[in-house]
Design a protein around this motif. Structure first.
Motif, mmCIF file in Angstrom:
data_model
loop_
_atom_site.group_PDB
_atom_site.id
_atom_site.type_symbol
_atom_site.label_atom_id
_atom_site.label_comp_id
_atom_site.label_asym_id
_atom_site.label_seq_id
_atom_site.Cartn_x
_atom_site.Cartn_y
_atom_site.Cartn_z
ATOM 1 N N ALA A 53 0.743 -1.022 0.029
ATOM 2 C CA ALA A 53 0.093 -0.023 0.051
ATOM 3 C C ALA A 53 0.853 1.108 -0.131
ATOM 4 C CB ALA A 53 -0.717 -0.109 1.248
ATOM 5 N N ASP A 55 1.083 5.793 -0.496
ATOM 6 C CA ASP A 55 0.514 7.000 -0.365
ATOM 7 C C ASP A 55 0.856 7.578 -1.526
ATOM 8 O OD1 ASP A 55 -0.375 9.793 0.302
ATOM 9 O OD2 ASP A 55 0.721 9.641 2.275
ATOM 10 N N GLU A 64 -6.740 13.033 -5.272
ATOM 11 C CA GLU A 64 -7.352 11.792 -5.500
ATOM 12 C C GLU A 64 -8.716 12.002 -5.690
ATOM 13 O OE1 GLU A 64 -5.716 8.173 -3.473
ATOM 14 O OE2 GLU A 64 -5.637 9.684 -1.775
ATOM 15 N N HIS A 91 -8.395 2.428 -9.925
ATOM 16 C CA HIS A 91 -9.529 1.611 -9.599
ATOM 17 C C HIS A 91 -10.630 1.642 -10.575
ATOM 18 C CE1 HIS A 91 -7.475 1.462 -5.761
ATOM 19 N NE2 HIS A 91 -7.782 0.343 -5.646
ATOM 20 N N LYS A 104 -11.723 5.513 -9.505
ATOM 21 C CA LYS A 104 -10.848 6.319 -8.406
ATOM 22 C C LYS A 104 -9.356 6.581 -9.416
ATOM 23 C CE LYS A 104 -8.085 6.154 -4.141
ATOM 24 N NZ LYS A 104 -6.883 6.137 -4.645
ATOM 25 N N ILE A 131 -11.493 13.583 -3.233
ATOM 26 C CA ILE A 131 -11.300 12.792 -1.904
ATOM 27 C C ILE A 131 -10.568 13.946 -1.044
ATOM 28 C CG2 ILE A 131 -10.270 11.131 -0.917
ATOM 29 C CD1 ILE A 131 -10.818 9.389 -3.440
ATOM 30 N N SER A 133 -10.277 13.230 2.448
ATOM 31 C CA SER A 133 -9.465 12.305 3.283
ATOM 32 C C SER A 133 -10.167 11.144 3.200
ATOM 33 C CB SER A 133 -9.450 13.012 5.026
ATOM 34 O OG SER A 133 -11.022 12.828 5.236
ATOM 35 N N THR A 134 -9.416 9.889 3.851
ATOM 36 C CA THR A 134 -9.924 8.785 3.908
ATOM 37 C C THR A 134 -9.652 8.250 5.311
ATOM 38 O OG1 THR A 134 -8.899 8.378 1.838
ATOM 39 C CG2 THR A 134 -9.296 6.340 2.861
ATOM 40 N N PHE A 136 -10.958 5.857 6.723
ATOM 41 C CA PHE A 136 -10.493 4.263 7.076
ATOM 42 C C PHE A 136 -10.613 3.646 5.483
ATOM 43 C CE2 PHE A 136 -14.887 4.144 8.169
ATOM 44 C CZ PHE A 136 -15.448 3.280 7.248
ATOM 45 N N GLU A 137 -9.659 2.585 5.474
ATOM 46 C CA GLU A 137 -9.791 1.776 4.102
ATOM 47 C C GLU A 137 -9.318 0.337 4.528
ATOM 48 O OE1 GLU A 137 -7.532 3.389 0.968
ATOM 49 O OE2 GLU A 137 -5.688 3.406 2.081
ATOM 50 N N ARG A 138 -9.341 -0.621 3.733
ATOM 51 C CA ARG A 138 -8.927 -1.915 3.736
ATOM 52 C C ARG A 138 -9.217 -2.478 5.380
ATOM 53 N NH1 ARG A 138 -3.865 -4.212 1.719
ATOM 54 N NH2 ARG A 138 -5.245 -5.716 1.993
ATOM 55 N N ARG A 139 -10.351 -2.529 5.704
ATOM 56 C CA ARG A 139 -10.936 -3.075 6.876
ATOM 57 C C ARG A 139 -10.892 -4.675 6.746
ATOM 58 N NH1 ARG A 139 -15.335 0.769 9.518
ATOM 59 N NH2 ARG A 139 -15.957 -1.059 10.375
#
Length: 153
Positions: A53, A55, A64, A91, A104, A131, A133-134, A136-139
């Motif tokens: 992963a 940044d 983004e 994506h 994305k 976008i 901010s993120t 959370f991701e990849r939970r």
């Protein structure tokens, strides 16, 4: 899939670089048993790959965005093949609803975003959201959580 497989998958989602020995300690199995389970999960298509992963802002892509595209052409396969050739698109998902495709993208500037939107206009009408901010991701998916909180992020 039993609780050990779920714990193993949760641990790998958190850190795919863990050794079999580290995974074994986490889920209370032997390293050979963990190696066997990982191999079976890979063979059965449960584990489809491992990745790093990154940044995007740290590699010069601070912008983004999500882009919805309503494909105008009835040959969506051809359009999807063309979209796959655009390197700024990270994506791409075929979706239901008003849009046909949700993408994305990561870009170096607003000028690059404008050029991408212009390029996409040949395929249909688009709607872009930046976008900010993120959170959370990849939970870890809910079925992989266990009762003691292991695997939770």
């Amino acid at each position: 899939m039993d609780r050990f497989d779920r714990q193993l998958l949760a641990a790998l989602l958190e850190n795919a670089r863990l050794s079999f020995a580290d995974l074994a300690r986490r889920i209370n199995l032997s390293a050979p048993a963990v190696a066997d389970r990982v191999a079976k999960l890979e063979a059965n298509g449960v584990i489809t790959g491992y990745h790093a992963a990154i940044d995007p802002s740290r590699i010069g892509l601070p912008i983004e965005c999500l882009i919805e595209l309503r494909i105008a052409d009835h040959d969506s396969r051809r359009t999807l093949e063309a979209l796959a050739q655009i390197p700024q698109i990270d994506h791409c998902y075929r979706v239901t609803g008003d849009a046909c495709v949700l993408m994305k993208a990561s870009l170096e500037s607003m000028e690059a975003l404008e050029a991408l939107i212009d390029q996409l206009s040949q395929y249909g009408a688009s709607k872009t959201s930046i976008i900010l901010s993120t959170p959370f991701e990849r939970r870890v998916p809910a079925p992989l959580h266990n009762g003691n909180g292991a695997g939770r992020r």
